[in-house]
Design a protein around this motif. Structure first.
Motif, PDB file in Angstrom:
ATOM      1  N   TYR A  29       0.834 -10.117   9.911  1.00 43.35           N
ATOM      2  CA  TYR A  29       0.699  -9.728  11.316  1.00 43.35           C
ATOM      3  C   TYR A  29      -0.151 -10.748  12.059  1.00 43.35           C
ATOM      4  O   TYR A  29      -0.922 -11.495  11.454  1.00 43.35           O
ATOM      5  CB  TYR A  29       0.162  -8.301  11.446  1.00 43.35           C
ATOM      6  N   ARG A  30       0.003 -10.801  13.363  1.00 43.30           N
ATOM      7  CA  ARG A  30      -0.625 -11.823  14.194  1.00 43.30           C
ATOM      8  C   ARG A  30      -2.138 -11.682  14.273  1.00 43.30           C
ATOM      9  O   ARG A  30      -2.849 -12.676  14.328  1.00 43.30           O
ATOM     10  CB  ARG A  30      -0.047 -11.781  15.606  1.00 43.30           C
ATOM     11  N   GLY A  31      -2.632 -10.450  14.330  1.00 40.89           N
ATOM     12  CA  GLY A  31      -4.071 -10.241  14.400  1.00 40.89           C
ATOM     13  C   GLY A  31      -4.460  -9.176  15.405  1.00 40.89           C
ATOM     14  O   GLY A  31      -3.621  -8.548  16.046  1.00 40.89           O
ATOM     15  N   LYS A  32      -5.744  -8.998  15.538  1.00 42.93           N
ATOM     16  CA  LYS A  32      -6.326  -7.948  16.380  1.00 42.93           C
ATOM     17  C   LYS A  32      -5.836  -8.011  17.820  1.00 42.93           C
ATOM     18  O   LYS A  32      -5.706  -6.989  18.478  1.00 42.93           O
ATOM     19  CB  LYS A  32      -7.860  -8.071  16.330  1.00 42.93           C
ATOM     20  N   HIS A  33      -5.550  -9.184  18.309  1.00 44.20           N
ATOM     21  CA  HIS A  33      -5.164  -9.368  19.712  1.00 44.20           C
ATOM     22  C   HIS A  33      -3.759  -8.842  20.029  1.00 44.20           C
ATOM     23  O   HIS A  33      -3.370  -8.784  21.183  1.00 44.20           O
ATOM     24  CB  HIS A  33      -5.233 -10.852  20.087  1.00 44.20           C
ATOM     25  N   CYS A  34      -2.999  -8.424  19.023  1.00 42.35           N
ATOM     26  CA  CYS A  34      -1.569  -8.142  19.189  1.00 42.35           C
ATOM     27  C   CYS A  34      -1.276  -6.636  19.228  1.00 42.35           C
ATOM     28  O   CYS A  34      -1.303  -5.974  18.192  1.00 42.35           O
ATOM     29  CB  CYS A  34      -0.804  -8.801  18.049  1.00 42.35           C
ATOM     30  N   PRO A  35      -0.941  -6.092  20.410  1.00 37.78           N
ATOM     31  CA  PRO A  35      -0.617  -4.663  20.486  1.00 37.78           C
ATOM     32  C   PRO A  35       0.681  -4.302  19.756  1.00 37.78           C
ATOM     33  O   PRO A  35       0.816  -3.179  19.264  1.00 37.78           O
ATOM     34  CB  PRO A  35      -0.495  -4.390  21.991  1.00 37.78           C
TER      35      PRO A  35
ATOM     36  N   SER B 299      -4.470 -14.148   9.578  1.00 35.87           N
ATOM     37  CA  SER B 299      -5.471 -15.215   9.547  1.00 35.87           C
ATOM     38  C   SER B 299      -6.751 -14.787  10.252  1.00 35.87           C
ATOM     39  O   SER B 299      -7.694 -15.566  10.348  1.00 35.87           O
ATOM     40  CB  SER B 299      -4.910 -16.492  10.186  1.00 35.87           C
ATOM     41  N   ASP B 300      -6.796 -13.543  10.736  1.00 35.60           N
ATOM     42  CA  ASP B 300      -8.012 -13.039  11.373  1.00 35.60           C
ATOM     43  C   ASP B 300      -9.205 -13.161  10.437  1.00 35.60           C
ATOM     44  O   ASP B 300      -9.064 -13.045   9.212  1.00 35.60           O
ATOM     45  CB  ASP B 300      -7.849 -11.562  11.753  1.00 35.60           C
ATOM     46  N   SER B 301     -10.380 -13.338  11.045  1.00 43.61           N
ATOM     47  CA  SER B 301     -11.629 -13.312  10.287  1.00 43.61           C
ATOM     48  C   SER B 301     -11.860 -11.894   9.763  1.00 43.61           C
ATOM     49  O   SER B 301     -11.215 -10.932  10.204  1.00 43.61           O
ATOM     50  CB  SER B 301     -12.793 -13.699  11.205  1.00 43.61           C
ATOM     51  N   LYS B 302     -12.805 -11.780   8.867  1.00 41.68           N
ATOM     52  CA  LYS B 302     -13.147 -10.462   8.334  1.00 41.68           C
ATOM     53  C   LYS B 302     -13.584  -9.528   9.465  1.00 41.68           C
ATOM     54  O   LYS B 302     -13.208  -8.362   9.497  1.00 41.68           O
ATOM     55  CB  LYS B 302     -14.260 -10.589   7.283  1.00 41.68           C
ATOM     56  N   GLU B 303     -14.343 -10.058  10.411  1.00 37.39           N
ATOM     57  CA  GLU B 303     -14.835  -9.243  11.519  1.00 37.39           C
ATOM     58  C   GLU B 303     -13.684  -8.735  12.388  1.00 37.39           C
ATOM     59  O   GLU B 303     -13.656  -7.556  12.765  1.00 37.39           O
ATOM     60  CB  GLU B 303     -15.827 -10.046  12.369  1.00 37.39           C
TER      61      GLU B 303
ATOM     62  N   GLU C  38      -6.685 -14.844  22.549  1.00 42.20           N
ATOM     63  CA  GLU C  38      -6.197 -15.019  21.177  1.00 42.20           C
ATOM     64  C   GLU C  38      -7.076 -16.015  20.418  1.00 42.20           C
ATOM     65  O   GLU C  38      -7.750 -16.848  21.034  1.00 42.20           O
ATOM     66  CB  GLU C  38      -4.751 -15.542  21.201  1.00 42.20           C
ATOM     67  N   PRO C  39      -7.048 -15.969  19.090  1.00 42.68           N
ATOM     68  CA  PRO C  39      -7.753 -16.993  18.313  1.00 42.68           C
ATOM     69  C   PRO C  39      -7.180 -18.385  18.609  1.00 42.68           C
ATOM     70  O   PRO C  39      -6.059 -18.502  19.119  1.00 42.68           O
ATOM     71  CB  PRO C  39      -7.469 -16.603  16.859  1.00 42.68           C
ATOM     72  N   GLU C  40      -7.912 -19.412  18.264  1.00 42.13           N
ATOM     73  CA  GLU C  40      -7.476 -20.787  18.531  1.00 42.13           C
ATOM     74  C   GLU C  40      -6.095 -21.062  17.939  1.00 42.13           C
ATOM     75  O   GLU C  40      -5.235 -21.661  18.577  1.00 42.13           O
ATOM     76  CB  GLU C  40      -8.504 -21.768  17.967  1.00 42.13           C
ATOM     77  N   GLU C  41      -5.886 -20.636  16.703  1.00 45.17           N
ATOM     78  CA  GLU C  41      -4.583 -20.683  16.040  1.00 45.17           C
ATOM     79  C   GLU C  41      -4.404 -19.393  15.262  1.00 45.17           C
ATOM     80  O   GLU C  41      -5.381 -18.823  14.774  1.00 45.17           O
ATOM     81  CB  GLU C  41      -4.479 -21.856  15.050  1.00 45.17           C
TER      82      GLU C  41
END
Length: 168
Positions: A37-43, A71-75, A114-117
């Motif tokens: 999945y893309r990460g926290k930023h993705c609804p 690729s999200d950080s642990k946080e 969003e994260p940098e990448e």
């Protein structure tokens, strides 16, 4: 790109529950489902993983192990776990961008919050011998396989002993 019926790279990733998940150590009856999945930023990812949560018992009853990674950080992964309704979905974090490239995944440069990448979404259905059965790799957050359709397809594959396709 990884072709069906060929061995996938091994994959080890830290999970939020403090353990390390390793693909080669999985012993599912039928498949391992790796959901990127893309990460926290993705609804859209939130909704997708929450749908997986709703059907986690269905996957288990079909002999399918599930893990979701980004690729999200642990946080950031922990914030997703806290804010989203995904209490039972094994959630991995810090999937390296370069390792994602070796899986044939698309990488985007972040815009706005969003994260940098980050890695674009994908699913991999992998047999117990670590050979790829099926994959769906996206360049955008939408157009992913519907979870209910995936479950029905798994039933068909198991019932008919349907071979992996796309290997030629």
């Amino acid at each position: 790109m990884i072709k069906p019926r060929t061995e996938t790279p091994d994959l080890s990733i830290n999970l939020l529950n403090g353990t390390q998940w390793t693909l080669s150590e999985q012993q599912p009856e039928h498949f391992t489902l790796v959901v990127v999945y893309r990460g926290k930023h993705c609804p859209v990812c939130k909704k997708y993983l929450e749908t997986i949560q709703e059907h986690l018992d269905d996957f288990k009853s079909k002999g399918v192990n599930v893990v979701a990674i980004s690729s999200d950080s642990k946080e950031r992964a922990n914030a997703s776990y806290t804010d989203w309704d995904i209490a039972d979905v094994p959630l991995g974090y810090d999937f390296p961008i370069e390792e994602a490239r070796s899986w044939g995944l698309y990488i985007s440069k972040g815009i706005k919050d969003e994260p940098e990448e980050f890695i674009e979404p994908a699913i991999f259905l992998i047999r117990p011998d670590r050979t790829l059965y099926a994959s769906s790799i996206q360049t955008m957050p939408f157009a992913r396989p519907k979870i209910v359709d995936l479950l029905k397809s798994i039933d068909f594959v198991i019932d008919k002993d349907y071979p992996a396709r796309g290997e030629a």
